[in-house]
Motif scaffolding. Structure first.
Motif, PDB file in Angstrom:
ATOM      1  N   TYR A 249       1.775  -1.075  -7.162  1.00 39.03           N
ATOM      2  CA  TYR A 249       0.997  -0.040  -6.473  1.00 39.03           C
ATOM      3  C   TYR A 249      -0.472  -0.428  -6.326  1.00 39.03           C
ATOM      4  CZ  TYR A 249       4.615   3.629  -7.050  1.00 39.03           C
ATOM      5  OH  TYR A 249       5.749   4.389  -7.001  1.00 39.03           O
ATOM      6  N   ARG A 250      -1.060  -0.949  -7.439  1.00 39.53           N
ATOM      7  CA  ARG A 250      -2.521  -1.089  -7.465  1.00 39.53           C
ATOM      8  C   ARG A 250      -3.006  -2.500  -7.760  1.00 39.53           C
ATOM      9  NH1 ARG A 250      -4.773   2.043 -11.743  1.00 39.53           N
ATOM     10  NH2 ARG A 250      -2.730   2.596 -12.573  1.00 39.53           N
TER      11      ARG A 250
ATOM     12  N   LYS B  13       2.533  -0.291 -11.828  1.00 40.78           N
ATOM     13  CA  LYS B  13       1.078  -0.485 -11.743  1.00 40.78           C
ATOM     14  C   LYS B  13       0.734  -1.761 -10.984  1.00 40.78           C
ATOM     15  CE  LYS B  13      -0.582   2.029 -15.801  1.00 40.78           C
ATOM     16  NZ  LYS B  13       0.517   2.986 -15.811  1.00 40.78           N
TER      17      LYS B  13
ATOM     18  N   ILE C 191       1.250  -7.208   7.524  1.00 41.89           N
ATOM     19  CA  ILE C 191       1.583  -6.292   8.625  1.00 41.89           C
ATOM     20  C   ILE C 191       0.716  -6.632   9.828  1.00 41.89           C
ATOM     21  CG2 ILE C 191       1.771  -3.865   9.287  1.00 41.89           C
ATOM     22  CD1 ILE C 191       1.342  -3.399   6.125  1.00 41.89           C
TER      23      ILE C 191
ATOM     24  N   LYS D 160       1.456  -4.269   0.469  1.00 39.69           N
ATOM     25  CA  LYS D 160       1.557  -5.299   1.501  1.00 39.69           C
ATOM     26  C   LYS D 160       0.126  -5.608   1.918  1.00 39.69           C
ATOM     27  CE  LYS D 160       6.126  -3.893   3.173  1.00 39.69           C
ATOM     28  NZ  LYS D 160       6.932  -3.506   4.358  1.00 39.69           N
TER      29      LYS D 160
ATOM     30  N   GLN E  84       4.266  -9.398   2.211  1.00 36.98           N
ATOM     31  CA  GLN E  84       4.401  -9.215   3.658  1.00 36.98           C
ATOM     32  C   GLN E  84       3.026  -8.923   4.265  1.00 36.98           C
ATOM     33  OE1 GLN E  84       7.579  -6.528   4.715  1.00 36.98           O
ATOM     34  NE2 GLN E  84       6.782  -6.293   6.802  1.00 36.98           N
TER      35      GLN E  84
ATOM     36  N   SER F 195      -5.316  -5.109   1.210  1.00 38.25           N
ATOM     37  CA  SER F 195      -4.067  -4.496   0.768  1.00 38.25           C
ATOM     38  C   SER F 195      -3.789  -3.195   1.498  1.00 38.25           C
ATOM     39  CB  SER F 195      -4.106  -4.249  -0.744  1.00 38.25           C
ATOM     40  OG  SER F 195      -5.173  -3.376  -1.060  1.00 38.25           O
ATOM     41  N   ALA F 196      -2.513  -2.865   1.623  1.00 40.85           N
ATOM     42  CA  ALA F 196      -2.074  -1.597   2.227  1.00 40.85           C
ATOM     43  C   ALA F 196      -0.898  -1.081   1.414  1.00 40.85           C
ATOM     44  CB  ALA F 196      -1.661  -1.812   3.676  1.00 40.85           C
ATOM     45  N   PHE F 197      -0.812   0.242   1.261  1.00 41.00           N
ATOM     46  CA  PHE F 197       0.266   0.848   0.479  1.00 41.00           C
ATOM     47  C   PHE F 197       1.434   1.169   1.411  1.00 41.00           C
ATOM     48  CE2 PHE F 197       2.472   4.164  -1.890  1.00 41.00           C
ATOM     49  CZ  PHE F 197       2.464   3.636  -3.172  1.00 41.00           C
ATOM     50  N   ARG F 198       2.550   0.540   1.194  1.00 41.64           N
ATOM     51  CA  ARG F 198       3.707   0.712   2.093  1.00 41.64           C
ATOM     52  C   ARG F 198       5.018   0.803   1.305  1.00 41.64           C
ATOM     53  NH1 ARG F 198       2.619  -0.204   7.819  1.00 41.64           N
ATOM     54  NH2 ARG F 198       0.375   0.008   7.945  1.00 41.64           N
ATOM     55  N   LYS F 199       6.072   1.165   2.032  1.00 43.61           N
ATOM     56  CA  LYS F 199       7.415   1.116   1.464  1.00 43.61           C
ATOM     57  C   LYS F 199       7.847  -0.339   1.399  1.00 43.61           C
ATOM     58  CE  LYS F 199      10.714   3.748   3.234  1.00 43.61           C
ATOM     59  NZ  LYS F 199      11.411   4.627   4.228  1.00 43.61           N
TER      60      LYS F 199
ATOM     61  N   TYR G  35       7.936   1.603  -3.503  1.00 43.64           N
ATOM     62  CA  TYR G  35       6.630   1.499  -2.842  1.00 43.64           C
ATOM     63  C   TYR G  35       5.827   0.382  -3.476  1.00 43.64           C
ATOM     64  CZ  TYR G  35       7.716   6.078  -0.891  1.00 43.64           C
ATOM     65  OH  TYR G  35       8.318   7.113  -0.221  1.00 43.64           O
TER      66      TYR G  35
ATOM     67  N   ILE H 107      -9.259  -5.490  12.672  1.00 41.67           N
ATOM     68  CA  ILE H 107      -8.216  -5.000  13.564  1.00 41.67           C
ATOM     69  C   ILE H 107      -8.556  -5.428  14.994  1.00 41.67           C
ATOM     70  CG2 ILE H 107      -7.121  -2.923  14.505  1.00 41.67           C
ATOM     71  CD1 ILE H 107      -6.355  -3.417  11.616  1.00 41.67           C
TER      72      ILE H 107
END
Lengths: 346, 132
Positions: free
Chosen positions: B14-15, B11, B92, B125, B90, B106-110, B122, B131
């Motif tokens: 992931y979140r 938890k 990105i 990051k 990390q 936040s971003a969901f990554r491996k 998972y 952007i």
């Protein structure tokens, strides 16, 4: 009460490779390939992205777009042909990552490029029967094409999530119709890295037969004709097939234009048709009618007749549009692309 | 990381689920079961962080262990979440673009994997909010 799309969310990795870069490496004529396929570049996952991370990002965008409480979701089905685990569901990771409670059913679907639309139909059944409040259907893929194979020019990465329910529909799904047969046009055996395909056999007896049969079946079932629709989306393995099948069925180029994302995106497999629908919902007006037909090799097609409601204007801008996700790409050379796709083994 | 150790932190990873003391309104990530300020009077409850913050400081990793060799050069940063807590994660983006004060989300990554046949980890990051 009818069943429909409560929300949707898409995700596209930021990296791209141009067709001319792949053609340069394999000594092919990029212009002949681009003109033939009507594809100019394709998305590539980051090194730390896979079907699960893409599914989660798409699911989060769907949650965000309509401000959905994740605990209302009673089913998650993720369609993909590139689930990271052979055994262990993608959908359980998605459920945990978006914060559902554990009182839900979940499973992974596989039917080449139409697993995502099959997941929509499963959610429609559960919602329509009253078994669940909301269902989430996801199509997500980091599809593979063997180096030098024709598929390498189009096999892309991306995902789309749809939340299906009864209340506060952004688009009503009026009806669905499927056509399925045992047609070996494309497959990947257990443990194999890359798929095999039947070359030209993937056309007439596979894509065109199934898409036209499902589309005509639905039109006949509900008594509509192509001119009744404002927009249409057909599965996009390349730009040529959906353009041709639209013409065969009597849909115009203008009807398929907003949803035809494949020239700048490539084929996102389980996300392909669903991505075209998302791009169309991004610009559709209340009252617009949308006709959708997916295709999955093996083979089958699911057709849907959809009518957009007033609610689309309330939720549309709360999550990134497909056009925004396609903007600002980072272009890779073939060596970096091979690294991103894990084609180089350390 | 062993499988049970990862599973216990799902938890949080992931979140971004941490904790908050309802007595003094202090936020904690990673989560604390007890508020070090309020001690026995603290009321610590789970809290989901928004996932936005800014880069406090960073380093660029050029030489990594074999599990992260294909990621180099990559950025490891201390992120100050908008709610207050700091964490290491990390970021990105290109090493040319990273800077202190950069707004991130936040971003969901491996995060990694046990081995080619082992479990995939998972988690969260961060990436720039704007952007380029």
């Amino acid at each position: 009460m009818s069943v429909g799309i409560i929300s949707y969310g898409a995700y596209i990795p930021r990296y791209r490779i141009r067709v001319e870069e792949i053609a340069r490496v394999w000594g092919n004529d990029a212009r002949i390939i681009s003109d033939g396929l009507m594809v100019f570049e394709k998305s590539v996952p980051d090194i730390d992205e896979d079907t699960i991370t893409i599914a989660v990002e798409a699911a989060n965008n769907a949650i965000k777009r309509a401000g959905i409480d994740p605990e209302r979701i009673g089913a998650i089905y993720t369609g993909s042909e590139s689930h990271p685990y052979a055994v262990k569901p993608t959908s359980t990771v998605v459920a945990e990552a978006i914060g559902t409670n554990s009182e839900l059913t979940a499973a992974d679907f596989e039917f080449a490029c139409k697993a995502g639309t099959a997941a929509i139909q499963a959610c429609m059944g559960l919602v329509g029967s009253g078994m669940i409040d909301l269902g989430m259907a996801i199509g997500s893929d980091v599809s593979q094409g063997a180096p030098g194979d024709a598929l390498e020019y189009t096999a892309a990465a991306g995902g789309v999530a749809y939340i299906i329910g009864k209340d506060e529909q952004a688009a009503e799904i009026e009806s669905t119709y499927s056509f399925t047969s045992d047609t070996p046009d494309f497959w990947r055996r257990e443990g194999m890295t890359y798929p095999e395909h039947g070359g030209r056999f993937t056309g007439e007896p596979a894509y065109f037969k199934h898409v036209t049969s499902a589309a005509n079946g639905l039109l006949e079932k509900i008594g509509t004709k192509p001119s009744d629709y404002d927009y249409a989306i057909f599965h996009q393995p390349n730009g040529k097939f959906p353009t041709r099948v639209a013409k065969m069925l009597g849909f115009s180029k203008e009807q398929i234009k907003p949803g035809l994302v494949v020239p700048r995106l490539g084929n996102t497999y389980s996300g392909s048709c669903m991505m075209g629908l998302a791009a169309t919902l991004d610009i559709a007006k209340p009252g617009d009618r949308i006709f959708v037909t997916s295709f999955g090799s093996g083979a089958g097609s699911d057709a849907f007749s959809i009518t957009v409601t007033d609610r689309i204007d309330d939720i549309r801008n709360s999550a990134p549009s497909v056009e925004q996700l396609l903007a600002n790409p980072i272009y890779l050379n073939y060596a970096d692309y091979a690294k991103h796709k894990g084609k180089i083994k350390f | 990381m062993t499988v049970p150790r990862f599973w216990r932190r799902l938890k949080n990873l992931y979140r971004l689920i941490g904790t908050r003391c309802e007595n003094c309104s202090e936020y904690y990530f990673p989560p604390r079961n007890m508020c070090p300020e309020c001690r026995r009077t603290g009321q610590v409850v789970p809290f989901k962080f928004n996932g936005t913050g800014e880069v406090v400081t960073y380093t660029i990793i050029h030489s990594a262990g074999k599990d992260y060799a294909k990621h180099t050069p990559y950025i490891l940063a201390i992120i100050k979440l908008d709610e207050g807590p700091r964490l290491t994660a990390q970021v990105i983006c290109s090493p040319d673009d990273i800077h202190t004060g950069m707004k991130v989300k936040s971003a969901f990554r491996k995060l990694g994997e046990e081995s080619e046949k082992g479990m995939i980890y998972y988690g969260t990051k961060f990436m720039p909010q704007e952007i380029k």
